[in-house]
Structure formats: structure tokens, C-alpha cells
Design a protein around this motif. Structure first.
Motif, short mmCIF file in Angstrom:
data_model
loop_
_atom_site.label_atom_id
_atom_site.label_comp_id
_atom_site.label_asym_id
_atom_site.label_seq_id
_atom_site.Cartn_x
_atom_site.Cartn_y
_atom_site.Cartn_z
N MET A 1 -2.69 4.19 -8.81
CA MET A 1 -2.66 3.06 -8.56
C MET A 1 -4.03 3.27 -7.96
O MET A 1 -4.96 3.38 -6.94
N GLY B 1 -4.14 -1.49 -10.77
CA GLY B 1 -4.66 -1.93 -9.11
C GLY B 1 -5.45 -3.49 -9.49
O GLY B 1 -5.83 -4.15 -10.12
N THR C 1 -2.02 -7.12 -3.08
CA THR C 1 -2.25 -6.61 -3.34
C THR C 1 -1.01 -4.78 -2.78
O THR C 1 -0.41 -3.92 -3.69
N ALA D 1 2.06 -2.62 -4.73
CA ALA D 1 1.56 -1.11 -4.86
C ALA D 1 4.02 -0.74 -4.08
O ALA D 1 4.11 0.53 -4.67
N LEU E 1 -1.91 6.51 -4.69
CA LEU E 1 -2.89 4.52 -4.51
C LEU E 1 -4.31 5.37 -4.34
O LEU E 1 -4.10 6.22 -3.04
N VAL F 1 0.88 -0.27 3.00
CA VAL F 1 1.24 0.68 2.29
C VAL F 1 1.95 1.85 3.00
O VAL F 1 3.22 1.92 3.05
N ILE G 1 4.23 6.99 -1.17
CA ILE G 1 2.80 6.90 -1.35
C ILE G 1 1.93 7.77 -0.77
O ILE G 1 1.89 7.40 -0.03
#
Length: 392
Positions: free
Chosen positions: A11, A42, A84, A88, A96, A112, A119
Motif C-alpha cells: 500500500m 492506496g 485511508t 489499511a 505501507l 495505522v 504492518i
């Protein structure tokens, strides 16, 4: 995770055209280095879309600059941040990558990291924390696994706060003029090889041009009076062209205005010296081996505040990379036609000052890595290292 055994989902989130360009080049390199075994999602613009990303929403929704633009659009921007982050968390990409635009992308990254800490997050383009807010670099350690740095001094700085950082190279490397471009530029405009050619670059923003174009005009008048046959080329971006054309009409020399990108690169290759506003253009000039002086002028209060909070000895990237005051800089009250003309004069002729400047710029090219592997491939390799190290 073994990249060869699976198709990783990467992403990427970019917030403005420069980040979209970096993202597009990175995606192309990742596809090449994995044999196409990679998928993307993304936020991106035309360049990233061309490489296969289906943007969650139009990148133009978040391409804003400064508080005056951000404040009235804040509810919409916050909505896009949530959207966004939710993407994710729901999609759980293997990695990411947030690209520049830290006012947007780092808000996404922090959220995130809180909601999906497994991630790995890569930051492509370090915010200028070494210049303004060093505490922010320490905070990045909490949510960024690796930084892909554009400037060669950034990894050493980030190591002091415990952040993993890999130098991949600046996109200006891709804009180095091709051999012979300057000769062709001069021939097309009837400028003999020995005639001094001055590049004048008053900035790409209207506010920059407003503060500098008059000072630069007076500087050119002084230089022209003492330099036989002086020619002037002024690269512009479309939205400042009208303002520039009005200003240069009264200059004592003919000014060639160029707007197309390849013409700008050719003009850099043709130039003897440059008078430029502070910014990334100093690095582009340096990589093109154009000796220069750098100027900056803003409203008194704004300029005073900016210079007071700077944590670095120079605003010129060439000086920061070389770690010495190679390029003369004239900031605020020192930015006068008299001072600029005095600094420029020896660079337009065969002088010891010009020879030293060219030697320094050759060293700059070596440190940046001109002629080596493309920045996008270095960046892709640094991303794949994180993917390989991630658990299956």
C-alpha cells in the motif's frame, strides 16, 4: 515473508504530484525487480495510476498547501485520513509506504501503527526534521520501520535518534542534463560558446517571485553593466510566467524565458552561472555543475522567525551535503542587488572562485551518486529487504 513465494500487497500513500512521481517510479522498479509479482493499493495520482494503483480517492482531494488552504478543507481531509487508515486496517497489506506530504501521510501512519501494529511502515522522503523539528524525528521511531532518504546526510542524523534509514538518492539525479544539451541550446538561440550565460531563477511560487524579481532585476542591471555580451535565461512554471514577463520587460538585456522541462535542463547545461531562490533548485543546479549564489527574502517577521528556528548552518542543500559553505547565500537583509552582484561576478568568468565552485560541484555529484543506480531501484531494494524480513 518470502517475496519469491507469494505476491505481496504493498500500500502506498502520496499526497501531491512530486510524491506521485516518486511513487510511480518506485512501483515500476518493484514490478521489475519482482517480475511483476506484486500488487498495489492506496492513494496516488496519474503516475501511480499508470503503474497499476486504483486510488482510494482522487489525490487532488488532499493536495493542499499551508494553513490557509488546509483549514477550510479540514473536515474533508480528516475524512480522507480515516478512509485511508480504514483501508489499511481492512486490507492488511504486507507493507505501507507513505510518500512525502507529512501533514497527511504521517497522520495516516501513526493511526495505522496504533490500530494495526503488525504492518511495517516505510517513510519515503524524510520531513526536514533536521532543519526545524528534531523532536519529531524521535517520535517517528514509534511508528516508522524504515526511512528512505533523499539526501546522503540524513541516515547519520536519524541514527542519532535510533531510526533505521537508507539513502536511496534524490530524484534530481534523474534531471541531470544529457551530454551536449547545452551546446544545442546555445546554438538554437545564437549564443556563442564563450559568451557568459546567466540563469535567473526567482522561484516557483508567486510569493517568492514577488519578493525576489525586483532584486534580481537590479542585480542583472549591475552584472550587465560590467559583463560584455551577457545573456540571461529565466526558467518558469506556468502560473508565474505572466508576472515574470511583466517584470523582465524593463531589464537591460534580452531575457529568454523557458517553460518546457527539457528546455530547462538544456539551459542548465548551457549556463555559466546562476542566481536562484533558495530551494531544491540549488541541488539541481549543483548536479548540473552550475556555479551559483542563493537568495531568500520574505516578509520581515516571517523571515526573522524562519531564520531563528533553523537548526542548520545553511539553507543551501549543496552546503549541507558537502558540510561546508561552498555556495554563497544571501538571506533577508543580506539579499541586496549589490551583494548578489558581488557574489556572482567571479562565477561568470575564468577565476579561481569559479574553479573552486566547479570542483566542489564535482564532489557533490560523487556524494549524491550521479551515474550510479537509479534512486527508484535503490528504494525498491530497501522495500524488498523489509518484506523479506517480515514474518509469513
Amino acid at each position: 515473508m518470502n517475496v519469491s513465494a507469494a505476491v505481496p500487497h504493498i500500500m502506498l500513500v502520496a499526497g501531491e504530484p512530486s510524491g506521485d512521481a516518486l511513487g510511480g517510479e518506485l512501483m515500476a522498479a518493484l514490478k521489475e525487480m519482482t517480475g511483476g509479482r506484486v500488487r498495489f493499493s492506496g492513494v496516488g495520482g496519474t503516475r501511480m495510476t499508470a503503474e497499476g494503483i486504483a486510488s482510494i480517492f482522487p489525490m487532488t482531494d488532499i493536495s493542499v498547501m499551508g494553513p490557509r488552504e488546509i483549514v477550510p478543507r479540514l473536515p474533508a481531509i480528516l475524512k480522507r485520513i480515516r478512509q485511508t487508515v480504514n483501508h489499511a486496517v481492512a486490507e492488511k497489506p504486507e507493507i505501507l509506504i507513505v510518500i512525502d506530504s507529512p501533514e497527511f501521510t504521517h497522520l495516516v501512519a501513526r493511526r495505522v501503527a496504533r490500530r494495526a501494529p503488525s504492518i511495517p511502515i516505510i517513510d519515503y522522503v524524510l520531513p526536514s526534521v533536521w532543519a526545524w523539528r528534531r523532536g519529531r524525528a524521535r517520535a517517528m521511531k514509534k511508528y516508522v520501520r524504515r526511512v528512505l532518504a533523499l539526501l546522503p546526510f540524513e541516515p547519520a542524523f536519524l541514527r542519532t535518534v535510533g531510526v533505521d534509514c537508507v539513502y536511496v538518492g534524490h530524484p534530481a539525479i534523474n534531471r541531470v542534463p544529457e551530454p551536449g544539451a547545452g551546446e544545442r541550446f546555445r546554438a538554437a538561440r545564437g549564443i556563442p560558446p564563450g559568451v557568459p550565460l546567466l540563469l535567473v531563477l526567482p522561484g516557483s511560487r508567486l510569493n517568492e517571485v514577488k519578493h525576489l524579481i525586483g532584486i534580481f532585476g537590479d542585480t542583472v542591471r549591475r552584472i550587465a553593466a560590467d559583463t560584455s555580451g551577457l545573456r540571461v535565461v529565466l526558467p518558469v512554471v506556468p502560473h508565474v510566467r505572466e508576472r515574470v514577463e511583466t517584470a523582465v520587460a524593463s531589464w537591460p538585456v534580452e531575457v529568454v524565458i523557458v517553460e518546457e522541462e527539457m528546455e530547462k535542463r538544456a539551459a542548465f547545461d548551457a549556463a555559466t552561472a546562476a542566481l536562484a531562490a533558495s530551494g531544491t533548485v540549488s541541488l539541481e543546479l549543483g548536479l548540473a555543475r552550475v556555479p551559483m549564489v542563493i537568495a531568500y527574502r520574505a516578509e520581515a517577521a516571517v523571515g526573522w522567525f524562519a531564520l531563528r528556528i533553523l537548526k542548520i548552518p545553511s539553507v543551501v542543500l549543496v552546503n549541507l551535503i558537502l558540510d561546508r559553505p561552498s555556495v554563497r547565500e544571501y538571506l533577508q537583509f543580506r539579499c541586496t542587488p549589490e551583494a548578489l552582484a558581488e557574489g556572482l561576478a567571479p562565477l561568470l568568468h575564468d577565476t579561481p572562485e569559479r574553479a573552486r565552485a566547479l570542483a566542489d560541484l564535482d564532489e557533490l555529484r560523487d556524494r549524491i551518486g550521479v551515474g550510479g543506480e537509479a534512486p527508484s531501484r535503490r528504494a525498491a531494494r530497501a522495500v524488498l529487504e523489509i518484506l523479506e524480513a517480515s514474518p509469513a
